[in-house]
Design a protein around this motif. Structure first.
Motif, PDB file in Angstrom:
ATOM      1  N   LYS A  13     -53.638  25.314  -2.892  1.00  0.00           N
ATOM      2  CA  LYS A  13     -54.826  26.118  -3.280  1.00  0.00           C
ATOM      3  C   LYS A  13     -55.106  27.244  -2.174  1.00  0.00           C
ATOM      4  O   LYS A  13     -55.023  26.763  -0.848  1.00  0.00           O
ATOM      5  CB  LYS A  13     -56.209  25.663  -3.481  1.00  0.00           C
ATOM      6  CG  LYS A  13     -56.019  24.785  -4.905  1.00  0.00           C
ATOM      7  CD  LYS A  13     -57.475  24.268  -5.152  1.00  0.00           C
ATOM      8  CE  LYS A  13     -57.150  23.830  -6.634  1.00  0.00           C
ATOM      9  NZ  LYS A  13     -58.151  23.991  -7.516  1.00  0.00           N
ATOM     10  N   ARG A  14     -55.465  28.254  -2.318  1.00  0.00           N
ATOM     11  CA  ARG A  14     -55.434  29.439  -1.281  1.00  0.00           C
ATOM     12  C   ARG A  14     -56.870  30.537  -1.830  1.00  0.00           C
ATOM     13  O   ARG A  14     -56.995  30.523  -3.134  1.00  0.00           O
ATOM     14  CB  ARG A  14     -54.459  30.482  -1.063  1.00  0.00           C
ATOM     15  CG  ARG A  14     -53.149  29.612  -0.605  1.00  0.00           C
ATOM     16  CD  ARG A  14     -53.292  29.063   0.832  1.00  0.00           C
ATOM     17  NE  ARG A  14     -52.250  28.725   1.549  1.00  0.00           N
ATOM     18  CZ  ARG A  14     -51.846  27.055   1.297  1.00  0.00           C
ATOM     19  NH1 ARG A  14     -52.463  26.303   0.706  1.00  0.00           N
ATOM     20  NH2 ARG A  14     -50.654  26.879   2.107  1.00  0.00           N
ATOM     21  N   PRO A  15     -57.586  31.007  -0.927  1.00  0.00           N
ATOM     22  CA  PRO A  15     -58.505  31.925  -1.232  1.00  0.00           C
ATOM     23  C   PRO A  15     -57.781  33.055  -2.151  1.00  0.00           C
ATOM     24  O   PRO A  15     -56.547  33.325  -2.057  1.00  0.00           O
ATOM     25  CB  PRO A  15     -59.069  32.261  -0.060  1.00  0.00           C
ATOM     26  CG  PRO A  15     -58.673  31.602   1.081  1.00  0.00           C
ATOM     27  CD  PRO A  15     -57.499  31.152   0.518  1.00  0.00           C
ATOM     28  N   TRP A  25     -50.013  44.145   3.068  1.00  0.00           N
ATOM     29  CA  TRP A  25     -51.019  43.204   3.708  1.00  0.00           C
ATOM     30  C   TRP A  25     -50.902  41.701   2.687  1.00  0.00           C
ATOM     31  O   TRP A  25     -51.033  40.519   3.159  1.00  0.00           O
ATOM     32  CB  TRP A  25     -52.355  43.580   3.851  1.00  0.00           C
ATOM     33  CG  TRP A  25     -52.350  44.377   4.925  1.00  0.00           C
ATOM     34  CD1 TRP A  25     -52.575  46.198   4.880  1.00  0.00           C
ATOM     35  CD2 TRP A  25     -52.462  44.229   6.403  1.00  0.00           C
ATOM     36  NE1 TRP A  25     -52.612  46.514   6.127  1.00  0.00           N
ATOM     37  CE2 TRP A  25     -52.495  45.509   7.069  1.00  0.00           C
ATOM     38  CE3 TRP A  25     -52.635  42.918   7.186  1.00  0.00           C
ATOM     39  CZ2 TRP A  25     -52.543  45.340   8.483  1.00  0.00           C
ATOM     40  CZ3 TRP A  25     -52.599  43.071   8.492  1.00  0.00           C
ATOM     41  CH2 TRP A  25     -52.422  44.424   8.919  1.00  0.00           C
ATOM     42  N   LYS A  26     -51.099  42.058   1.614  1.00  0.00           N
ATOM     43  CA  LYS A  26     -51.057  40.938   0.449  1.00  0.00           C
ATOM     44  C   LYS A  26     -49.559  40.037   0.770  1.00  0.00           C
ATOM     45  O   LYS A  26     -49.803  38.681   0.834  1.00  0.00           O
ATOM     46  CB  LYS A  26     -51.165  41.200  -0.932  1.00  0.00           C
ATOM     47  CG  LYS A  26     -52.570  41.794  -1.177  1.00  0.00           C
ATOM     48  CD  LYS A  26     -52.587  42.168  -2.754  1.00  0.00           C
ATOM     49  CE  LYS A  26     -53.769  42.670  -3.022  1.00  0.00           C
ATOM     50  NZ  LYS A  26     -53.926  43.221  -4.438  1.00  0.00           N
ATOM     51  N   ASN A  27     -48.468  40.660   0.810  1.00  0.00           N
ATOM     52  CA  ASN A  27     -47.225  40.075   0.953  1.00  0.00           C
ATOM     53  C   ASN A  27     -47.336  39.106   2.543  1.00  0.00           C
ATOM     54  O   ASN A  27     -46.820  38.081   2.587  1.00  0.00           O
ATOM     55  CB  ASN A  27     -46.194  40.964   0.936  1.00  0.00           C
ATOM     56  CG  ASN A  27     -46.023  41.632  -0.354  1.00  0.00           C
ATOM     57  OD1 ASN A  27     -46.323  41.138  -1.418  1.00  0.00           O
ATOM     58  ND2 ASN A  27     -45.414  42.795  -0.705  1.00  0.00           N
ATOM     59  N   CYS A  32     -47.497  33.990   5.061  1.00  0.00           N
ATOM     60  CA  CYS A  32     -48.180  33.365   6.116  1.00  0.00           C
ATOM     61  C   CYS A  32     -48.753  31.912   5.553  1.00  0.00           C
ATOM     62  O   CYS A  32     -48.813  31.015   6.138  1.00  0.00           O
ATOM     63  CB  CYS A  32     -48.915  33.904   6.661  1.00  0.00           C
ATOM     64  SG  CYS A  32     -48.448  35.176   8.037  1.00  0.00           S
ATOM     65  N   TRP A  33     -49.121  31.858   4.255  1.00  0.00           N
ATOM     66  CA  TRP A  33     -49.679  31.070   3.418  1.00  0.00           C
ATOM     67  C   TRP A  33     -48.225  29.733   2.786  1.00  0.00           C
ATOM     68  O   TRP A  33     -49.013  29.046   2.068  1.00  0.00           O
ATOM     69  CB  TRP A  33     -50.713  31.436   2.437  1.00  0.00           C
ATOM     70  CG  TRP A  33     -51.761  31.973   2.774  1.00  0.00           C
ATOM     71  CD1 TRP A  33     -52.349  31.752   4.211  1.00  0.00           C
ATOM     72  CD2 TRP A  33     -53.108  32.435   2.309  1.00  0.00           C
ATOM     73  NE1 TRP A  33     -53.636  32.187   4.090  1.00  0.00           N
ATOM     74  CE2 TRP A  33     -53.908  32.639   3.151  1.00  0.00           C
ATOM     75  CE3 TRP A  33     -52.820  32.843   1.127  1.00  0.00           C
ATOM     76  CZ2 TRP A  33     -55.175  33.456   2.707  1.00  0.00           C
ATOM     77  CZ3 TRP A  33     -54.419  33.588   0.567  1.00  0.00           C
ATOM     78  CH2 TRP A  33     -55.245  33.925   1.456  1.00  0.00           C
ATOM     79  N   LYS A  39     -40.613  28.696   5.492  1.00  0.00           N
ATOM     80  CA  LYS A  39     -40.586  30.148   4.818  1.00  0.00           C
ATOM     81  C   LYS A  39     -41.669  31.032   5.566  1.00  0.00           C
ATOM     82  O   LYS A  39     -41.758  32.456   5.209  1.00  0.00           O
ATOM     83  CB  LYS A  39     -41.003  29.765   3.424  1.00  0.00           C
ATOM     84  CG  LYS A  39     -39.844  29.316   2.522  1.00  0.00           C
ATOM     85  CD  LYS A  39     -40.145  29.357   1.305  1.00  0.00           C
ATOM     86  CE  LYS A  39     -38.774  28.729   0.382  1.00  0.00           C
ATOM     87  NZ  LYS A  39     -38.973  28.718  -1.192  1.00  0.00           N
ATOM     88  N   ARG A  40     -42.448  30.530   6.146  1.00  0.00           N
ATOM     89  CA  ARG A  40     -43.365  31.184   7.128  1.00  0.00           C
ATOM     90  C   ARG A  40     -43.013  31.905   8.157  1.00  0.00           C
ATOM     91  O   ARG A  40     -42.015  31.290   8.919  1.00  0.00           O
ATOM     92  CB  ARG A  40     -44.571  30.330   7.763  1.00  0.00           C
ATOM     93  CG  ARG A  40     -45.547  29.673   6.728  1.00  0.00           C
ATOM     94  CD  ARG A  40     -46.332  28.712   7.220  1.00  0.00           C
ATOM     95  NE  ARG A  40     -46.654  27.664   6.261  1.00  0.00           N
ATOM     96  CZ  ARG A  40     -47.052  26.522   6.633  1.00  0.00           C
ATOM     97  NH1 ARG A  40     -46.964  26.092   7.969  1.00  0.00           N
ATOM     98  NH2 ARG A  40     -47.348  25.433   5.801  1.00  0.00           N
TER      99      ARG A  40
END
Length: 66
Positions: A13-15, A25-27, A32-33, A39-40
């Protein structure tokens, strides 16, 4: 803003990322999440991306950072 427990984060789960956030920025945030630590991006990769033309553009208020 809702807070997420460690258990929720571990379950993926993420915000929600607001629609107003640009795709680049979304990408970056989604990378990072990643649930898979491999993969980070590492810190150097993040810095290189943030210094690229994809992030550095005329929309940045340089005075805000001086």
């Amino acid at each position: 803003m809702r807070r997420y427990s460690l258990d929720e984060i571990e379950k993926g789960k993420r915000p929600k990322i607001p629609e107003s956030i640009p795709d680049n920025w979304k990408n970056m945030i989604l990378c990072c999440w990643s649930q898979d630590p491999n993969k980070r991006p590492d810190f150097t990769s993040i810095c290189c991306s943030l210094e690229s033309n994809q992030f550095v553009n005329n929309e940045i208020d340089e005075k805000a950072f001086s």
